[in-house]
Design a protein around this motif. Sequence first.
Motif, PDB file in Angstrom:
ATOM      1  N   ALA A 194       7.968   7.296 -36.839  1.00 46.97           N
ATOM      2  CA  ALA A 194       8.786   8.291 -37.538  1.00 46.97           C
ATOM      3  C   ALA A 194      10.035   8.703 -36.747  1.00 46.97           C
ATOM      4  O   ALA A 194      11.131   8.772 -37.322  1.00 46.97           O
ATOM      5  CB  ALA A 194       7.943   9.515 -37.883  1.00 46.97           C
ATOM      6  N   PRO A 195       9.955   8.979 -35.435  1.00 45.55           N
ATOM      7  CA  PRO A 195      11.185   9.327 -34.704  1.00 45.55           C
ATOM      8  C   PRO A 195      12.215   8.202 -34.705  1.00 45.55           C
ATOM      9  O   PRO A 195      13.427   8.465 -34.749  1.00 45.55           O
ATOM     10  CB  PRO A 195      10.674   9.609 -33.278  1.00 45.55           C
ATOM     11  N   LEU A 196      11.748   6.949 -34.648  1.00 48.58           N
ATOM     12  CA  LEU A 196      12.680   5.823 -34.665  1.00 48.58           C
ATOM     13  C   LEU A 196      13.297   5.617 -36.052  1.00 48.58           C
ATOM     14  O   LEU A 196      14.343   4.973 -36.169  1.00 48.58           O
ATOM     15  CB  LEU A 196      11.959   4.541 -34.227  1.00 48.58           C
ATOM     16  N   ALA A 197      12.637   6.134 -37.091  1.00 48.43           N
ATOM     17  CA  ALA A 197      13.111   5.930 -38.463  1.00 48.43           C
ATOM     18  C   ALA A 197      14.033   7.042 -38.936  1.00 48.43           C
ATOM     19  O   ALA A 197      14.372   7.090 -40.121  1.00 48.43           O
ATOM     20  CB  ALA A 197      11.914   5.820 -39.409  1.00 48.43           C
ATOM     21  N   ARG A 198      14.446   7.934 -38.041  1.00 45.10           N
ATOM     22  CA  ARG A 198      15.271   9.060 -38.461  1.00 45.10           C
ATOM     23  C   ARG A 198      16.574   8.647 -39.145  1.00 45.10           C
ATOM     24  O   ARG A 198      16.959   9.247 -40.155  1.00 45.10           O
ATOM     25  CB  ARG A 198      15.544   9.980 -37.272  1.00 45.10           C
ATOM     26  N   PRO A 199      17.314   7.631 -38.642  1.00 43.46           N
ATOM     27  CA  PRO A 199      18.531   7.242 -39.390  1.00 43.46           C
ATOM     28  C   PRO A 199      18.239   6.825 -40.824  1.00 43.46           C
ATOM     29  O   PRO A 199      18.981   7.189 -41.749  1.00 43.46           O
ATOM     30  CB  PRO A 199      19.086   6.075 -38.553  1.00 43.46           C
ATOM     31  N   GLY A 200      17.173   6.055 -41.035  1.00 40.10           N
ATOM     32  CA  GLY A 200      16.809   5.678 -42.396  1.00 40.10           C
ATOM     33  C   GLY A 200      16.390   6.868 -43.229  1.00 40.10           C
ATOM     34  O   GLY A 200      16.726   6.958 -44.417  1.00 40.10           O
ATOM     35  N   LEU A 201      15.669   7.807 -42.618  1.00 41.60           N
ATOM     36  CA  LEU A 201      15.265   9.016 -43.336  1.00 41.60           C
ATOM     37  C   LEU A 201      16.475   9.865 -43.712  1.00 41.60           C
ATOM     38  O   LEU A 201      16.538  10.419 -44.810  1.00 41.60           O
ATOM     39  CB  LEU A 201      14.293   9.826 -42.473  1.00 41.60           C
ATOM     40  N   PHE A 202      17.431   9.988 -42.799  1.00 40.04           N
ATOM     41  CA  PHE A 202      18.641  10.745 -43.106  1.00 40.04           C
ATOM     42  C   PHE A 202      19.404  10.104 -44.258  1.00 40.04           C
ATOM     43  O   PHE A 202      19.902  10.802 -45.149  1.00 40.04           O
ATOM     44  CB  PHE A 202      19.541  10.831 -41.870  1.00 40.04           C
ATOM     45  N   THR A 203      19.512   8.775 -44.236  1.00 42.45           N
ATOM     46  CA  THR A 203      20.232   8.082 -45.311  1.00 42.45           C
ATOM     47  C   THR A 203      19.554   8.307 -46.658  1.00 42.45           C
ATOM     48  O   THR A 203      20.200   8.678 -47.645  1.00 42.45           O
ATOM     49  CB  THR A 203      20.304   6.581 -45.002  1.00 42.45           C
ATOM     50  N   ALA A 204      18.239   8.065 -46.704  1.00 41.16           N
ATOM     51  CA  ALA A 204      17.513   8.275 -47.957  1.00 41.16           C
ATOM     52  C   ALA A 204      17.557   9.738 -48.380  1.00 41.16           C
ATOM     53  O   ALA A 204      17.659  10.046 -49.575  1.00 41.16           O
ATOM     54  CB  ALA A 204      16.063   7.818 -47.795  1.00 41.16           C
ATOM     55  N   GLY A 205      17.493  10.647 -47.409  1.00 44.98           N
ATOM     56  CA  GLY A 205      17.528  12.067 -47.731  1.00 44.98           C
ATOM     57  C   GLY A 205      18.851  12.509 -48.324  1.00 44.98           C
ATOM     58  O   GLY A 205      18.881  13.276 -49.298  1.00 44.98           O
ATOM     59  N   ILE A 206      19.951  12.036 -47.749  1.00 48.69           N
ATOM     60  CA  ILE A 206      21.267  12.410 -48.277  1.00 48.69           C
ATOM     61  C   ILE A 206      21.463  11.863 -49.681  1.00 48.69           C
ATOM     62  O   ILE A 206      21.963  12.563 -50.583  1.00 48.69           O
ATOM     63  CB  ILE A 206      22.379  11.921 -47.341  1.00 48.69           C
ATOM     64  N   PHE A 207      21.082  10.611 -49.903  1.00 45.59           N
ATOM     65  CA  PHE A 207      21.205  10.039 -51.242  1.00 45.59           C
ATOM     66  C   PHE A 207      20.358  10.818 -52.247  1.00 45.59           C
ATOM     67  O   PHE A 207      20.808  11.109 -53.369  1.00 45.59           O
ATOM     68  CB  PHE A 207      20.797   8.565 -51.232  1.00 45.59           C
ATOM     69  N   THR A 208      19.132  11.158 -51.864  1.00 46.82           N
ATOM     70  CA  THR A 208      18.256  11.885 -52.775  1.00 46.82           C
ATOM     71  C   THR A 208      18.777  13.285 -53.045  1.00 46.82           C
ATOM     72  O   THR A 208      18.809  13.750 -54.192  1.00 46.82           O
ATOM     73  CB  THR A 208      16.835  11.960 -52.185  1.00 46.82           C
ATOM     74  N   PHE A 209      19.173  13.994 -51.987  1.00 49.14           N
ATOM     75  CA  PHE A 209      19.671  15.359 -52.149  1.00 49.14           C
ATOM     76  C   PHE A 209      20.926  15.375 -53.018  1.00 49.14           C
ATOM     77  O   PHE A 209      21.064  16.231 -53.909  1.00 49.14           O
ATOM     78  CB  PHE A 209      19.972  15.967 -50.782  1.00 49.14           C
ATOM     79  N   THR A 210      21.830  14.442 -52.782  1.00 49.44           N
ATOM     80  CA  THR A 210      23.068  14.383 -53.577  1.00 49.44           C
ATOM     81  C   THR A 210      22.774  14.077 -55.039  1.00 49.44           C
ATOM     82  O   THR A 210      23.368  14.679 -55.945  1.00 49.44           O
ATOM     83  CB  THR A 210      24.008  13.320 -52.997  1.00 49.44           C
ATOM     84  N   ALA A 211      21.862  13.140 -55.271  1.00 46.24           N
ATOM     85  CA  ALA A 211      21.537  12.766 -56.653  1.00 46.24           C
ATOM     86  C   ALA A 211      20.901  13.925 -57.402  1.00 46.24           C
ATOM     87  O   ALA A 211      21.236  14.197 -58.568  1.00 46.24           O
ATOM     88  CB  ALA A 211      20.620  11.547 -56.663  1.00 46.24           C
ATOM     89  N   THR A 212      19.969  14.629 -56.766  1.00 49.66           N
ATOM     90  CA  THR A 212      19.309  15.745 -57.444  1.00 49.66           C
ATOM     91  C   THR A 212      20.242  16.949 -57.576  1.00 49.66           C
ATOM     92  O   THR A 212      20.161  17.688 -58.559  1.00 49.66           O
ATOM     93  CB  THR A 212      18.047  16.161 -56.670  1.00 49.66           C
TER      94      THR A 212
END
Length: 282
Positions: A194-212
């Motif tokens: 999970a700590p290593l996946a933070r860039p991917g989580l941030f990317t998916a999070g921004i896309f999801t937050f913006t879409a919603t």
Amino acid sequence: MSRRAPASGVRRYVNAVNLGGLAIVVLSALPLYWMIVSSFKGPGEISAAPPTLVPKAATLGNYAEAFVRNGIGRYLLNSVLVASVSTVAVLGLSFFAGYALARTPLRGRGAIMTALLMLSVFPPIALVVPLFLLERQLGLLNSYAGLIVPYVALNLPFAIWIMRNYLVGVPRELEEAATVDGAGPLRTVLTVIAPLARPGLFTAGIFTFTATWSEFLLALTFNSEDGHRTVPVGIALFTSQYTVPYGTLFAGAVAATVPIGVLVMIFRRSIVSGMTSGAVKG
């Protein structure tokens, strides 16, 4: 002369590319600048011809109208709640699903990834009627859950796609080392991956937050009560049958854009890292 000619040609090419990039940036920023400037103009100046690039008499009346009379503050809180809960749910589910697709030997993995990509571009308008009937039967209309549940379902496929492509590049040796140290599967995933996946989580999070945050059709259809409306629907209802308060609309649009702009500015490096990593890993 033969050596200088190629150098000058490369220089002209670089200058042309830079000018083209600058023109694209200016054209992209112009609507945003016009929205911000117009939010500080009075009604007469907004409709003036020729238009003014800077307000002659700046006023905060449009923002007072948007927040006090039209209650955009309530819509902002509703959007923050719905978008935040939806994003957290999507990230949690997509992380574990993406990890499973990246690590587990599955038959038909390519077909699953293709299906996820197809679902991520599926038009929501095709789901409005069946979702409305379903939510009416479940009593979810005019509620936060009535938006959060479909938002999670609609944004989950693309988030899984992003997370799987990112997690493929995480070395398996790290998990093996954690297992040797006595860590269980769940602890390994949460403390090592999970700590290593933070860039991917941030990317998916921004896309999801913006879409919603910017979604309009489902929010308009499922929530007819003013107490549960989100920002896009609230701003659309600023207009009446006979008047269009452009200044108030501009002020509301600025208020709705600020949270997204702040998030992108804070996490811009992580977003770029996650996007570039996912683009080169299959």
